[in-house]
Design a protein around this motif. Sequence first.
Motif, PDB file in Angstrom:
ATOM      1  N   VAL A  23       0.863  -1.186   0.000  1.00  0.00           N
ATOM      2  CA  VAL A  23       0.000   0.000   0.000  1.00  0.00           C
ATOM      3  C   VAL A  23       0.899   1.236   0.000  1.00  0.00           C
ATOM      4  N   VAL A  24       0.729   2.113  -1.001  1.00  0.00           N
ATOM      5  CA  VAL A  24       1.524   3.334  -1.074  1.00  0.00           C
ATOM      6  C   VAL A  24       0.698   4.587  -0.778  1.00  0.00           C
ATOM      7  N   HIS A  25      -0.630   4.453  -0.794  1.00  0.00           N
ATOM      8  CA  HIS A  25      -1.513   5.584  -0.463  1.00  0.00           C
ATOM      9  C   HIS A  25      -2.871   5.032  -0.064  1.00  0.00           C
ATOM     10  N   VAL A  26      -3.453   5.622   0.958  1.00  0.00           N
ATOM     11  CA  VAL A  26      -4.803   5.272   1.389  1.00  0.00           C
ATOM     12  C   VAL A  26      -5.699   6.467   1.094  1.00  0.00           C
ATOM     13  N   ASN A  27      -6.763   6.251   0.342  1.00  0.00           N
ATOM     14  CA  ASN A  27      -7.701   7.322   0.029  1.00  0.00           C
ATOM     15  C   ASN A  27      -8.504   7.649   1.283  1.00  0.00           C
ATOM     16  N   PRO A  28      -8.350   8.851   1.837  1.00  0.00           N
ATOM     17  CA  PRO A  28      -9.042   9.192   3.081  1.00  0.00           C
ATOM     18  C   PRO A  28     -10.558   9.357   2.925  1.00  0.00           C
TER      19      PRO A  28
END
Length: 66
Positions: A23-28
């Motif tokens: 995981v390189v980014h989590v959509n908030p």
Amino acid sequence: MKPTVGRIVHYKDTEGKTLAAVVVHVNPDTIGMVNLSVWNEFGAPFRVLNVRQGDGPGQWNWPPRV
């Protein structure tokens, strides 16, 4: 479990193969939607964006615990 940056997950490609990913980014704004860095069966990396959690093609999920 909530995804966080740096976690190792499984990504199922459009052919149904399970591949290793990070995981390189989590959509908030969307629960369970992430951007991934994925490695194919030859070790070549590629990126997939806005991936939902699930068991189907084009989705990610947690590795099974043994």
